[in-house]
Design a protein around this motif. Structure first.
Motif, PDB file in Angstrom:
ATOM      1  N   LYS A   1       0.827  -1.203   0.000  1.00 31.23           N
ATOM      2  CA  LYS A   1       0.000   0.000   0.000  1.00 31.23           C
ATOM      3  C   LYS A   1       0.863   1.255   0.000  1.00 31.23           C
ATOM      4  CE  LYS A   1      -3.824   2.200   2.513  1.00 31.23           C
ATOM      5  NZ  LYS A   1      -4.731   2.089   3.690  1.00 31.23           N
ATOM      6  N   GLN A   2       1.946   1.246   0.741  1.00 29.05           N
ATOM      7  CA  GLN A   2       2.842   2.401   0.769  1.00 29.05           C
ATOM      8  C   GLN A   2       3.521   2.601  -0.584  1.00 29.05           C
ATOM      9  OE1 GLN A   2       4.897   0.921   4.328  1.00 29.05           O
ATOM     10  NE2 GLN A   2       4.519   2.899   5.324  1.00 29.05           N
ATOM     11  N   TYR A   3       3.931   1.511  -1.207  1.00 23.41           N
ATOM     12  CA  TYR A   3       4.538   1.626  -2.537  1.00 23.41           C
ATOM     13  C   TYR A   3       3.537   2.219  -3.520  1.00 23.41           C
ATOM     14  CZ  TYR A   3       8.073  -1.703  -0.815  1.00 23.41           C
ATOM     15  OH  TYR A   3       9.053  -2.340  -0.100  1.00 23.41           O
ATOM     16  N   ALA A   4       2.302   1.722  -3.474  1.00 19.57           N
ATOM     17  CA  ALA A   4       1.276   2.201  -4.402  1.00 19.57           C
ATOM     18  C   ALA A   4       1.059   3.707  -4.246  1.00 19.57           C
ATOM     19  CB  ALA A   4      -0.021   1.438  -4.181  1.00 19.57           C
ATOM     20  N   GLY A   5       1.120   4.183  -3.013  1.00 19.71           N
ATOM     21  CA  GLY A   5       0.925   5.605  -2.758  1.00 19.71           C
ATOM     22  C   GLY A   5       2.036   6.475  -3.303  1.00 19.71           C
ATOM     23  N   LEU A   6       3.207   5.895  -3.543  1.00 21.22           N
ATOM     24  CA  LEU A   6       4.346   6.656  -4.056  1.00 21.22           C
ATOM     25  C   LEU A   6       4.437   6.629  -5.579  1.00 21.22           C
ATOM     26  CD1 LEU A   6       7.056   5.481  -1.487  1.00 21.22           C
ATOM     27  CD2 LEU A   6       6.272   7.843  -1.790  1.00 21.22           C
ATOM     28  N   LEU A   7       3.595   5.803  -6.210  1.00 17.81           N
ATOM     29  CA  LEU A   7       3.671   5.650  -7.661  1.00 17.81           C
ATOM     30  C   LEU A   7       2.718   6.585  -8.393  1.00 17.81           C
ATOM     31  CD1 LEU A   7       3.798   1.755  -7.998  1.00 17.81           C
ATOM     32  CD2 LEU A   7       5.655   3.344  -8.535  1.00 17.81           C
ATOM     33  N   LYS A   8       3.155   7.048  -9.549  1.00 19.50           N
ATOM     34  CA  LYS A   8       2.278   7.784 -10.451  1.00 19.50           C
ATOM     35  C   LYS A   8       1.268   6.810 -11.067  1.00 19.50           C
ATOM     36  CE  LYS A   8       5.794  11.187 -11.848  1.00 19.50           C
ATOM     37  NZ  LYS A   8       6.551  11.767 -12.986  1.00 19.50           N
ATOM     38  N   PRO A   9       0.200   7.310 -11.666  1.00 19.29           N
ATOM     39  CA  PRO A   9      -0.729   6.416 -12.366  1.00 19.29           C
ATOM     40  C   PRO A   9       0.017   5.580 -13.400  1.00 19.29           C
ATOM     41  CG  PRO A   9      -1.691   8.595 -12.149  1.00 19.29           C
ATOM     42  CD  PRO A   9      -0.273   8.714 -11.670  1.00 19.29           C
ATOM     43  N   GLY A  10      -0.213   4.276 -13.369  1.00 21.51           N
ATOM     44  CA  GLY A  10       0.475   3.384 -14.300  1.00 21.51           C
ATOM     45  C   GLY A  10       1.906   3.080 -13.921  1.00 21.51           C
ATOM     46  N   GLY A  11       2.342   3.529 -12.754  1.00 16.19           N
ATOM     47  CA  GLY A  11       3.721   3.307 -12.313  1.00 16.19           C
ATOM     48  C   GLY A  11       3.998   1.863 -11.929  1.00 16.19           C
ATOM     49  N   LYS A  12       5.270   1.566 -11.732  1.00 18.41           N
ATOM     50  CA  LYS A  12       5.698   0.194 -11.434  1.00 18.41           C
ATOM     51  C   LYS A  12       6.614   0.194 -10.219  1.00 18.41           C
ATOM     52  CE  LYS A  12       5.751  -0.870 -16.401  1.00 18.41           C
ATOM     53  NZ  LYS A  12       5.599   0.510 -16.895  1.00 18.41           N
ATOM     54  N   CYS A  13       6.524  -0.868  -9.430  1.00 15.96           N
ATOM     55  CA  CYS A  13       7.398  -1.046  -8.270  1.00 15.96           C
ATOM     56  C   CYS A  13       7.918  -2.472  -8.241  1.00 15.96           C
ATOM     57  CB  CYS A  13       6.671  -0.730  -6.970  1.00 15.96           C
ATOM     58  SG  CYS A  13       7.654  -1.098  -5.492  1.00 15.96           S
ATOM     59  N   ALA A  14       9.242  -2.625  -8.317  1.00 12.84           N
ATOM     60  CA  ALA A  14       9.894  -3.921  -8.217  1.00 12.84           C
ATOM     61  C   ALA A  14      10.406  -4.105  -6.799  1.00 12.84           C
ATOM     62  CB  ALA A  14      11.043  -4.013  -9.209  1.00 12.84           C
ATOM     63  N   ILE A  15       9.838  -5.078  -6.078  1.00 15.90           N
ATOM     64  CA  ILE A  15      10.261  -5.356  -4.707  1.00 15.90           C
ATOM     65  C   ILE A  15      11.329  -6.443  -4.766  1.00 15.90           C
ATOM     66  CG2 ILE A  15       9.528  -6.019  -2.396  1.00 15.90           C
ATOM     67  CD1 ILE A  15       6.649  -5.272  -3.244  1.00 15.90           C
ATOM     68  N   ILE A  16      12.553  -6.065  -4.430  1.00 12.82           N
ATOM     69  CA  ILE A  16      13.686  -6.977  -4.514  1.00 12.82           C
ATOM     70  C   ILE A  16      14.159  -7.407  -3.129  1.00 12.82           C
ATOM     71  CG2 ILE A  16      16.131  -7.117  -5.179  1.00 12.82           C
ATOM     72  CD1 ILE A  16      15.366  -5.260  -7.574  1.00 12.82           C
ATOM     73  N   GLY A  17      14.159  -6.483  -2.182  1.00 14.21           N
ATOM     74  CA  GLY A  17      14.702  -6.747  -0.858  1.00 14.21           C
ATOM     75  C   GLY A  17      13.844  -7.671  -0.020  1.00 14.21           C
ATOM     76  N   TYR A  18      14.499  -8.347   0.915  1.00 13.07           N
ATOM     77  CA  TYR A  18      13.840  -9.264   1.848  1.00 13.07           C
ATOM     78  C   TYR A  18      13.804  -8.607   3.211  1.00 13.07           C
ATOM     79  CZ  TYR A  18      13.138 -13.464   4.745  1.00 13.07           C
ATOM     80  OH  TYR A  18      12.666 -14.379   5.647  1.00 13.07           O
ATOM     81  N   GLY A  19      12.627  -8.125   3.599  1.00 14.39           N
ATOM     82  CA  GLY A  19      12.483  -7.427   4.865  1.00 14.39           C
ATOM     83  C   GLY A  19      11.964  -8.308   5.989  1.00 14.39           C
ATOM     84  N   GLY A  20      12.152  -9.615   5.875  1.00 11.91           N
ATOM     85  CA  GLY A  20      11.644 -10.560   6.867  1.00 11.91           C
ATOM     86  C   GLY A  20      10.442 -11.312   6.324  1.00 11.91           C
ATOM     87  N   PHE A  21      10.136 -12.441   6.947  1.00 12.37           N
ATOM     88  CA  PHE A  21       9.086 -13.318   6.420  1.00 12.37           C
ATOM     89  C   PHE A  21       7.713 -12.645   6.425  1.00 12.37           C
ATOM     90  CE2 PHE A  21       5.890 -16.688   6.828  1.00 12.37           C
ATOM     91  CZ  PHE A  21       6.147 -17.384   5.655  1.00 12.37           C
TER      92      PHE A  21
END
Length: 330
Positions: free
Chosen positions: A228-248
């Motif tokens: 949800k936080q990533y979505a709030g930072l994206l422009k319309p049609g934006g993309k977010c690649a989650i690469i890091g492992y922040g715990g299970f």
């Protein structure tokens, strides 16, 4: 030969230096005298057996793969009868682990692997700099290009910009003509700026939740925010690649929420890992050859110090890449 071996999952203390048999190259393989091996989160996951679901494939109670290390650089000292691209004496860099070749063993004096997993080293770089590139560079490339379809003039946010993947992400994004904003700690601000970031956010002073701007593409190498936080930072049609492992717990949230929120918001949010193709690694090597891309090796160790190298990586605060210089020991 001497090699780092693990017979059980656990902390860095499960790694031990042992004498094992020298590998023999198959017809399509090259035998490499390893000079340097980079340590990656990939190695940490195999050492710990975490997240736990990976154990269903790689050993439920004990690891099936008992040698460690994926990223290597070294010298070809022998080759199989079908090898065409390399000659004895060539300096090469590449990966020992792929979907087609699920093996490790870079933390050793020698390794045999298919020639398809290697490319020639760029001139004028060290073995340590070469070993630092493959997994981290390909992860950055896949996030930016294969997943993110980065375009010139895109606004790109790189979370974890001073880490192993982050240093390559910033440079590759900048080289495409994107405007890059990097996120790192105070001590690494100038480094990230020197790599090409036009704006650098010190996360010890500013949270991403406080940002008013939005981005076309986010590459998150930390995994410490919600979908949800990533979505709030994206422009319309934006993309977010989650690469890091922040715990299970964070991983599970990313896995379950990304498809739902992507569909709901029209923004592409997903988990991204590295994917190997020889073409992509050759492209990254060429970028190095042209001085458009550089490795940052912040700390080096020798083979008996591998456990210390892994401990340093596990802090989560390693700058750039951590490398074990095999040749300096042997």
């Amino acid at each position: 030969m001497q090699a780092i071996v693990q017979k059980s999952y656990g902390p860095p203390s499960v790694l031990s230096l042992q004498e094992i048999e020298n590998p023999e190259p198959k017809p399509d393989e090259i035998l490499i005298q390893i000079k340097a091996t980079a340590i990656n989160p990939l190695d940490w996951h195999f050492m710990r057996g975490a997240p736990y679901f990976m154990r269903f494939q790689f050993g439920l109670f004990r690891p099936k793969i008992k040698t460690v290390g994926a990223d290597v650089a070294g010298i070809v000292i022998s080759k199989g009868s079908q090898v065409k691209q390399f000659e004895i004496g060539d300096k090469v860099m590449g990966i020992l682990f792929s979907k087609q070749h699920m093996s490790l063993g870079g933390l050793a004096e020698y390794a045999a692997a298919p020639e398809a997993l290697f490319v020639h080293m760029p001139a004028e770089i060290s073995f340590a700099e070469a070993a630092a590139l493959p997994v981290a560079g390909l992860t950055a490339y896949h996030g930016l290009f294969s997943f993110g379809d980065i375009q010139p003039d895109d606004e790109v946010l790189v979370n974890g910009a001073s880490g192993g993947v982050g240093i390559f992400t910033v440079q590759l994004a900048k080289n495409t003509g994107a405007r890059v904003t990097g996120v790192c700690s105070t001590k690494n601000v100038e480094l990230v700026r020197s790599l090409g970031a036009e704006e650098v956010i010190d996360y010890t002073k500013t949270s991403l939740d406080q940002l008013e701007q939005s981005f076309d593409l986010i590459i998150d190498n930390v995994g410490n925010y919600s979908v949800k936080q990533y979505a709030g930072l994206l422009k319309p049609g934006g993309k977010c690649a989650i690469i890091g492992y922040g715990g299970f717990k964070k991983l599970l949230g990313h896995m379950l929420q990304s498809p739902r929120l992507s569909k709901k918001t029209g923004k592409k949010i997903g988990m991204v890992s590295w994917e190997y193709t020889k073409k992509d690694l050759a492209y990254l090597a060429d970028q190095m050859e042209q001085n458009k891309l550089r490795s940052i090796v912040s700390k080096t160790y020798i083979l008996p110090e591998t456990s210390k190298a892994m401990e340093h990586l596990e802090t989560g605060h390693a700058v750039g890449k951590v490398v074990v210089e095999i040749g300096r020991y042997t």
